[in-house]
Each structure stands twice: as C-alpha cells, then as structure tokens.
Design a protein around this motif. Structure first.
Motif, PDB file in Angstrom:
ATOM      1  N   VAL A 198       0.828  -1.215   0.000  1.00  0.00           N
ATOM      2  CA  VAL A 198       0.000   0.000   0.000  1.00  0.00           C
ATOM      3  C   VAL A 198       0.862   1.264   0.000  1.00  0.00           C
ATOM      4  CG1 VAL A 198      -1.664   1.359   1.337  1.00  0.00           C
ATOM      5  CG2 VAL A 198      -1.941  -1.120   1.140  1.00  0.00           C
ATOM      6  N   GLN A 233      -4.938  -5.850   5.466  1.00  0.00           N
ATOM      7  CA  GLN A 233      -5.376  -5.634   6.845  1.00  0.00           C
ATOM      8  C   GLN A 233      -4.528  -6.422   7.848  1.00  0.00           C
ATOM      9  OE1 GLN A 233      -9.544  -6.294   7.540  1.00  0.00           O
ATOM     10  NE2 GLN A 233      -9.610  -4.728   9.107  1.00  0.00           N
ATOM     11  N   CYS A 234      -3.228  -6.398   7.614  1.00  0.00           N
ATOM     12  CA  CYS A 234      -2.334  -7.088   8.555  1.00  0.00           C
ATOM     13  C   CYS A 234      -2.256  -6.331   9.883  1.00  0.00           C
ATOM     14  CB  CYS A 234      -0.944  -7.248   7.952  1.00  0.00           C
ATOM     15  SG  CYS A 234      -0.019  -5.701   7.864  1.00  0.00           S
ATOM     16  N   GLY A 235      -2.544  -5.035   9.830  1.00  0.00           N
ATOM     17  CA  GLY A 235      -2.574  -4.252  11.072  1.00  0.00           C
ATOM     18  C   GLY A 235      -1.232  -3.698  11.493  1.00  0.00           C
ATOM     19  N   VAL A 271      -4.958   3.640   9.596  1.00  0.00           N
ATOM     20  CA  VAL A 271      -5.033   3.206   8.196  1.00  0.00           C
ATOM     21  C   VAL A 271      -5.783   1.875   8.032  1.00  0.00           C
ATOM     22  CG1 VAL A 271      -3.677   2.557   6.164  1.00  0.00           C
ATOM     23  CG2 VAL A 271      -2.997   4.525   7.545  1.00  0.00           C
ATOM     24  N   PRO A 272      -5.503   0.832   8.858  1.00  0.00           N
ATOM     25  CA  PRO A 272      -6.206  -0.443   8.634  1.00  0.00           C
ATOM     26  C   PRO A 272      -7.729  -0.300   8.681  1.00  0.00           C
ATOM     27  CG  PRO A 272      -4.415  -0.757  10.190  1.00  0.00           C
ATOM     28  CD  PRO A 272      -4.510   0.720   9.954  1.00  0.00           C
TER      29      PRO A 272
HETATM   30  S1  SF4 Z   1      -2.879  -2.884   7.528  1.00  0.00           S
HETATM   31 FE1  SF4 Z   1      -1.359  -1.306   7.055  1.00  0.00          FE
HETATM   32  S2  SF4 Z   1       0.595  -2.419   6.830  1.00  0.00           S
HETATM   33 FE2  SF4 Z   1      -1.052  -3.942   6.741  1.00  0.00          FE
HETATM   34  S3  SF4 Z   1      -1.489  -4.207   4.555  1.00  0.00           S
HETATM   35 FE3  SF4 Z   1      -2.906  -2.627   5.314  1.00  0.00          FE
HETATM   36  S4  SF4 Z   1      -1.885  -0.672   4.960  1.00  0.00           S
HETATM   37 FE4  SF4 Z   1      -0.345  -2.282   4.796  1.00  0.00          FE
END
Ligand code: SF4
Ligand code: SF4
Length: 370
Positions: free
Chosen positions: A29, A53-55, A73-74
């Motif tokens: 991202v 959405q690994c966080g 962001v998540p």
């Molecule tokens: S949660 Fe944050 S680090 Fe994980 S994939 Fe989504 S934007 Fe990237």
C-alpha cells in the motif's frame, strides 16, 4: 470532491502518510501511495483493496489515536474496501446484500437446505431422508439434475464476477501502465504466497498488538483447502464424463483424497480465522461489517463439515438427510459468493496485478500530479 465520507477519510490519511512515509517497508500500500501526490476515487479504492489488513501500520504510528491526526489506516481502508464490494456488485440492486450479509447468507443456506429436503421427498423418493441407498447419491437426486442446478448457479456467479471485476478494473486502472506477462506472474506469486499478510516480516498484528504468522497460516489453509475441494469436484466430473466412472468413489480414489485434504483445510483455516477475529484488536477492523467475514468462514466450515459427515455416513440411512444438508450449504455458498467476503480475493488479486505493473513501469511525473 470525493464522493463518500470513507473516501474522504482515506484521502486524508494517505495525504498524511505520504508526508510521513515511515511505513513504506510494511506492505504494497505505502509504495503504491508514494507513486502519487493526489488521490482520486479509483486510486483510493485501489489502495484499499491492496491492503491485506495485517494491522502492522497501526501500533507504531506516531499519529495514531489519541494523537489529533487520528491516523488509523487499517480501519479506514477496511471501511472503504467494504464499500467497494457493494459499489461494484452486479446487478446493482443486490448491493444491499453486503450490508446485512450474515442475515442474507443464513437465509440462503436455510432456504437451500429446505429446498433439497422438499425436492428429495417430493420428486424422488418419499423415504429418501431415512432409508439407506447404498451410498448412491444419484438415487436421491439424478446426476443430470445436480449438474444442471449447480451449473446454472456457477454460471450466474461467473457472470456476476465478470461484470463486477470489469467495473472495478476500469475504475482502478485509470490510464495506468499496460499489464505484461511478468507483472501478471508476479501478482500470481504474491497471491499464492499471501505475501502481504507478512506484515513487514512479523506477521499480522493480533491481540495485545503482538505480530504473529497465524492469520497468514489460517488463510493458507482456507485458500488451498478451497482450491483442493474445487480440484476434487473437477476430477470427479472428468471421471464421470470422460471415463464413465461414476460416484460413489473409493476412499483411496483421487477425487476423495483431494476432497479429504481440502476439507481438512476448510475446517482448520476458517476455525482458526474465526478464533483470531474474535481476539483481534477491534481498532483494526470495520466493526460494522464483521458479520460478512463470519458468514463466509462459517459457510466454508459447514461445507466441509457436512461433506465429511456425508462421506463417512454415506452407506447409512442418514445419507439422504446429510446429502440435503450438504448440497443446501454448498448451494447457499455458491449463491452468496458474488455478494460476500469471497470477492475480496478477486479484487485484491486485481489490485496486486496493477501494483506489479506499476512497479515495473513507474508513473510519469504528470501521472503522479507533479
Ligand atoms: S494494515 Fe497497514 S501495513 Fe497492513 S497491509 Fe494494510 S496498509 Fe499495509
Ligand atoms: S501509518 Fe502513521 S507512521 Fe505509518 S506512514 Fe502513516 S502516518 Fe506514518
């Protein structure tokens, strides 16, 4: 002016992140974001679907709440991503199925099971639900009827996916670079390894802000379990039409072995994902749509569970009832595929295709708004 509140919030956060850039090594991202100075609706939808959405980008963010910048962001990308599923639904009047997804999926499954029970008793054999049929499913429901029903539903699902994906791709692609073979292969590799569930190395952030590989592992069980079950059905179809070998097949036959291994994946993966989701930090997710996630993994789990019960008890008097249960769950799953969590895999794959193409062909200065 961006069209929705979730688009405006994603735009605000990407603008902050683009100035900060602390997280650029975590996933796809942030590098994709850095290729732009401004974001239109398609860009933001693309970034939202690129997020796994690994966080990982929340715990270390110096601007996360309670900071006044309120950067999460998540959660923001999860909300926008869920909006995009409804926005690209085909036909459009069924977009509401994404909003009350748990209810819709449950109703579809219940109606499908009831339909099979009524069909078996009414059109096949009044004793179909409680008499042993020597493991022969086709005594209860003719093979042609089964193929016609599931073939039609599968055809509809493919059509719905095709229209949805075409509209999604048109919006996110914009006038981006052409997709070559290498970029496509890269996207496939990233998909099959679930690369961006790595969270920058430590895995997905779960309870107590601790990174762990478990979410990625359970995704693998689910993903490959689904593919192996699909392969089992394909091989059985080949046996039937290509070689004239009809079910029931021996426990040591290829379709049954593929089904067993895939079925184990669809028990372990969804169960693990369900437990992890319950423990996950609520700040990382779109709380309003958790029903959609639960409904999908519950349907996968039930598909596998009823499949195993049917396989083990296929020679008993319970076969007819178990067959109605299994076919009903599978039909409910198929009918809900274009209107549930399954679509995330398809949109994410297209986002990865675009990302791989962009990486190979950096945007021009005018394209990134300089
Ligand atoms: S949660 Fe944050 S680090 Fe994980 S994939 Fe989504 S934007 Fe990237
Ligand atoms: S999530 Fe926070 S730390 Fe990461 S790039 Fe954005 S503002 Fe910076």
């Amino acid at each position: 002016m961006l069209a929705t509140e979730n688009l405006r919030e994603a735009d605000r956060l990407m603008t902050v992140c683009n100035a900060c850039r602390y997280c650029e090594g975590l996933c796809a991202v942030f590098p994709a974001m850095e290729m732009r100075r401004t974001f239109n609706d398609g860009d933001l939808t693309y970034l939202a679907n690129l997020c796994h959405q690994c966080g990982a980008c929340l715990p270390d963010c110096q601007y996360a709440p309670p900071h006044q910048f309120d950067v999460n962001v998540p959660a923001a990308l999860a909300k926008l991503r869920n909006d995009s599923y409804a926005a690209y639904a085909w036909p459009g009047f069924l977009a509401g199925a994404f909003t009350r997804n748990g209810l819709v999926v449950t109703a579809l499954a219940a109606l499908s099971v009831a339909g099979f029970i009524i069909g078996f008793v009414g059109f096949s054999d009044p004793s179909a639900l409680w008499s042993a049929q020597a493991g022969d499913f086709y005594k209860v429901m003719p093979h042609e009827a089964m193929v016609a029903l599931f073939g039609l539903v599968a055809l509809y699902a493919v059509l719905a996916f095709a229209f949805s994906l075409r509209a999604f791709w048109r919006d996110i692609r914009s006038d981006g670079p052409r997709v070559g073979v290498i970029a496509f292969a890269q996207a496939l590799a990233d998909t099959f390894t679930l690369r961006y569930l790595g969270g920058g190395g430590g895995g997905c952030t779960s309870e107590n802000e601790q990174p762990s590989a478990r979410r990625r592992v359970y995704h693998h069980f689910t993903f490959y379990g689904f593919l192996l079950c699909f392969a089992a059905t394909s091989v059985a179809t080949l046996y039937h039409y290509g070689y004239g070998w009809y079910a029931p097949y021996a426990f040591t036959s290829l379709p049954v072995l593929l089904g067993i291994i895939g079925g184990i994946g669809l028990l372990v993966g969804p169960a693990g994902l369900f437990i992890l989701a319950r423990r996950r930090d609520h700040h990382l997710v779109d709380l309003a749509r958790t029903g959609m996630d639960t409904a999908f993994i519950a349907m996968l789990f039930l598909t596998s569970l009823t499949g195993f019960l049917l396989m083990i008890l296929r020679d008993s008097a319970a076969m007819g009832f178990l067959l109605s249960l299994h076919l009903g769950v599978v039909l409910g799953l198929f009918l809900s595929l274009p209107y549930g969590k399954f679509v995330h895999g398809l949109y994410r794959f297209l986002a990865l295709v675009k990302y791989a193409a962009e990486r190979r062909s950096p945007l021009t200065m005018s394209e990134i708004g300089i």
